[in-house]
Design an enzyme around this catalytic site. Structure first.
Site: not given
Ligand code: GUN
Length: 315
Positions: A53, A97, A120
């Site tokens: 990412k 994460q 997200d």
């Protein structure tokens, strides 16, 4: 007959080209979108994901902040970090994460990321906006699946779509996105009766179960589009043989490395489907592309009229 392969890497590259133009326009207006990625502890898979990412941010010219607190941290400490990022003006998107260490209350953390920076799409406010069909930051993997379908000219309106899996991260938002695109949507899960029979009615199957090669050719109506969200590392030789018996190069790779990546869809589905996404190289590359897209979108939304207009109609 052999199915058309829907190439996720090529679609990701298209999206990156569009994003580069948008980022250049934002940069000339003095805005550099920034993503903060928080990885708690040293989980090897999470390391790999977060590094990819950050690398994508660097490739596209986005600012990135890689934050790696220790696995021993508490929920309160992580909440403090998230709040700091919520308040930073140079951070447009925040990604924490998953999975988090056991002592941390993941739901509390996801709820703490302000909806405006929730790239997200996991905060319940963004989930609610998605349900209501209002502008929202949408979870990256299902948004990526919609990009694959649209950019591959797979008809969605009026199609029978079967989503296998009901997770908060993929199955549920996927069903909503397909519904908003006017598909007739069925959501299946581990308690569904006659899964193959339901799946065989589908023009579009999205498999997001996390069970290697569970969707076998008998699930698939001839000519249907099959989207494979699964990514499972297979380490068992008998299982590798069950999945890749007709794919000698894959079996050879398994013998050399002792493991091989499989999807939720059995590769012999290629003989029945009209189109399908391979693993690797299908849905995977789109997840990161949509994270980049969401970061740019978040920057644009948060900075309002100071940002130049968007050129694209991504989810
Ligand atoms: N862990 C596995 N997939 C994801 C994802 O899409 N976002 C976050 N934050 N964590 C993950």
């Amino acid at each position: 007959m052999s199915a058309r392969i829907l190439n996720g890497n090529a679609i990701r590259d298209q999206i990156y080209t569009e994003l580069q133009a948008e980022i250049a326009a934002l940069t000339s207006a003095g805005i550099r979108p920034g993503l903060a990625a928080v990885r708690v502890g040293d989980d090897p898979a999470s390391k790999l994901y977060v590094n990819s990412k950050i690398a994508a941010c660097e490739k596209l010219g986005l600012a990135s902040f890689h934050i790696t607190p220790p696995a021993s941290m508490t929920t309160e400490e992580l909440l403090g970090l998230v709040n700091e990022l919520n308040n930073r003006d140079d951070v447009d998107g925040i990604l924490v994460q998953m999975p988090l260490p056991k002592q941390i209350d993941s739901k509390k953390i996801l709820d703490a990321v302000i909806p405006e920076k929730d790239v997200d799409g996991f905060n319940p406010v963004n989930v609610g906006r998605l349900v209501a069909g209002r502008p929202a930051l949408v979870a990256c993997t299902p948004a990526g699946v919609m990009e694959i379908l649209r950019r591959s000219n797979i008809p969605i309106e009026g199609a029978n779509a079967v989503v296998i899996g009901r997770s908060d991260i993929v199955g549920k938002p996927q069903a909503l996105l397909l519904l908003h695109a006017n598909a007739t949507v069925t959501i299946c899960h581990s308690k569904s009766k006659d899964l193959p029979g339901i799946a065989r009615r589908a023009d579009i199957i999205v498999a997001a179960i996390g069970k290697a090669a569970m969707v076998t050719p008998d699930f698939v109506k001839p000519g249907a589009t099959v989207i494979d969200v699964g990514q499972i590392v297979v380490k068992d030789a008998a299982e590798a043989q069950r999945i890749f018996a007709k794919f000698p190069a894959k079996l050879e790779s398994f013998r050399t490395k002792g493991s091989i990546l499989a999807g939720d869809v059995h590769p012999e589905v290629v003989e029945v489907a009209g189109a399908y996404t391979p693993v690797p190289g299908g849905v995977g590359p789109l997840t990161i592309a949509m994270l980049m897209s969401n970061t740019v979108k978040a920057a644009r939304m948060r900075r309002g009229s100071r940002a130049p207009a968007a050129a694209s109609s991504r989810t």
